[in-house]
Scaffold this motif. Structure first.
Motif, mmCIF file in Angstrom:
data_model
loop_
_atom_site.group_PDB
_atom_site.id
_atom_site.type_symbol
_atom_site.label_atom_id
_atom_site.label_comp_id
_atom_site.label_asym_id
_atom_site.label_seq_id
_atom_site.Cartn_x
_atom_site.Cartn_y
_atom_site.Cartn_z
ATOM 1 N N ASP A 108 79.226 37.983 67.491
ATOM 2 C CA ASP A 108 79.487 37.018 66.436
ATOM 3 C C ASP A 108 80.716 37.489 65.663
ATOM 4 O O ASP A 108 80.862 38.680 65.429
ATOM 5 C CB ASP A 108 78.282 36.986 65.477
ATOM 6 C CG ASP A 108 77.977 35.582 65.007
ATOM 7 O OD1 ASP A 108 78.925 34.793 64.892
ATOM 8 O OD2 ASP A 108 76.802 35.286 64.758
ATOM 9 N N ASP B 84 70.877 33.312 69.985
ATOM 10 C CA ASP B 84 72.216 33.898 69.922
ATOM 11 C C ASP B 84 72.303 35.223 70.651
ATOM 12 O O ASP B 84 73.367 35.805 70.741
ATOM 13 C CB ASP B 84 72.636 34.097 68.466
ATOM 14 C CG ASP B 84 72.545 32.802 67.693
ATOM 15 O OD1 ASP B 84 72.903 31.761 68.265
ATOM 16 O OD2 ASP B 84 72.100 32.834 66.540
ATOM 17 N N ASP C 89 71.177 39.161 65.096
ATOM 18 C CA ASP C 89 70.591 38.512 66.273
ATOM 19 C C ASP C 89 69.803 39.494 67.136
ATOM 20 O O ASP C 89 68.907 39.088 67.874
ATOM 21 C CB ASP C 89 71.675 37.801 67.084
ATOM 22 C CG ASP C 89 72.122 36.512 66.404
ATOM 23 O OD1 ASP C 89 71.240 35.756 65.956
ATOM 24 O OD2 ASP C 89 73.334 36.271 66.323
#
Ligand code: CO
Ligand code: CO
Length: 323
Positions: free
Chosen positions: A42, A25, A65
């Motif tokens: 995100d 990610d 991440d």
């Protein structure tokens, strides 16, 4: 996302150390021999009613991440969708306050952001961190013999679904919210200090789905002892009352025959496949260093961290669940 990215032209740049082909990610871009950027974003819709808690959870999730790659967050941008005709601005204020608190706990700063009007609230961050380009951690390095350590309990998807369905009170979510709000900062520091071979954070694909990614990326097989996986209180009971998110089916379909799960209770299997929000790190580490890492995790506030399995050479199953 992987399916969409597959059809886009690949970028070639010797400094792009981790790009979309890793299906992780976050990406890594080298600036100097000793300095690289880790970048990720995100955002999602609220999964708890309390806007302040939601802001904290969304921010911890976005920062995660960077931590999963062994990086340290430095700056963040708010990403906001908000229905300002239907909801008072104080709600947005609380969301942003929660987010800012987590960013400052991470030792990073919010440098700006972008907001739009939308029918549904959504919040998250775009985060930039730094990492030593010679020392970052990815999902590719797991090797046979490594032990698997999970740093947070599983079950946040089930618990928040149960609260939405009215099967439990928001006050019963205290443990889940505490876990989701916890930064993976200390876990990442311990992992880097002890020389982890691979890591990922556990989010939308659940423990099994993210374990599958590590197995595929590393060309190995991951064996997980289901009984050793730390669970939030009530997770299995509520899963049996139809509180699994849809994601558990998606993960089961995606992993398909590459998952071996004999003698595993089907409800527990669902929990292990179910989506997590702001989950912990799944870390692969050489066996002789596993106990030291586990001790360091327990000492640094990851009280539920546990050794949950081991890595084997790649075989017919990418992930094997054993009792
Ligand atoms: Co993510
Ligand atoms: Co992730």
């Amino acid at each position: 996302m992987a399916q969409v990215l597959r059809h886009l032209p690949g970028f070639r740049d010797p400094n792009l150390l981790v790009g979309p082909e890793y299906f992780s990610d976050a990406g890594i871009y080298r600036l100097r021999d000793d300095l690289a950027l880790v970048q990720t974003t995100d955002f999602f819709a609220p999964l708890v009613d309390d806007p302040y808690a939601f802001g904290q959870i969304a921010a911890a999730n976005s920062l995660s991440d960077v931590y999963a790659m062994g990086g340290k967050p430095i700056t963040a941008l708010n990403i906001v969708a908000f229905p300002d005709k239907e909801l008072p601005l104080e709600v947005l204020n609380e969301i942003l306050r929660g987010g800012a608190e987590k960013v400052s706990e991470a030792g990073a700063v919010i440098v700006g952001g972008h907001s739009i009007r939308d029918a549904e609230v959504k919040y998250g961050l775009a985060v930039t961190g730094t990492v030593d380009p010679r020392k970052f951690v990815t999902n590719r390095g797991a090797s046979p013999g490594d032990r698997l350590i999970l740093t947070k309990p599983i079950g946040s998807g089930v618990l928040t679904t149960a609260a939405k369905k009215g099967l439990i009170e928001e006050s019963d979510l205290v443990e889940a919210i505490t876990v989701m709000c916890q930064l993976n900062a200390a876990a990442a520091a311990a992992m880097v200090a002890n020389g982890a071979s691979a890591a990922t954070d556990i989010t939308g694909f659940g423990l099994v789905g993210h374990a599958f990614e590590v197995a595929e990326a590393s060309g190995v097989s991951l064996t997980i002892r289901a009984s050793k996986v730390p669970l939030l209180a009530g997770a299995v009971e509520l899963a049996a009352r139809d509180c699994l998110t849809r994601a558990h089916k998606g993960t089961l379909e995606h992993v398909g025959t590459m998952l071996r799960a004999e003698n595993i209770d089907s409800t527990l299997l669902g929990v292990l496949c179910d989506a997590q929000t702001s989950g912990g790190l799944l870390i692969a580490i050489a066996p002789e260093r596993a106990a030291v890492l586990l001790g360091a995790l327990h000492q640094s506030g990851c009280s539920r961290a546990a050794e949950i399995g081991f890595v084997e050479p790649g075989g017919p199953a990418a992930v094997a669940l054993i009792p």
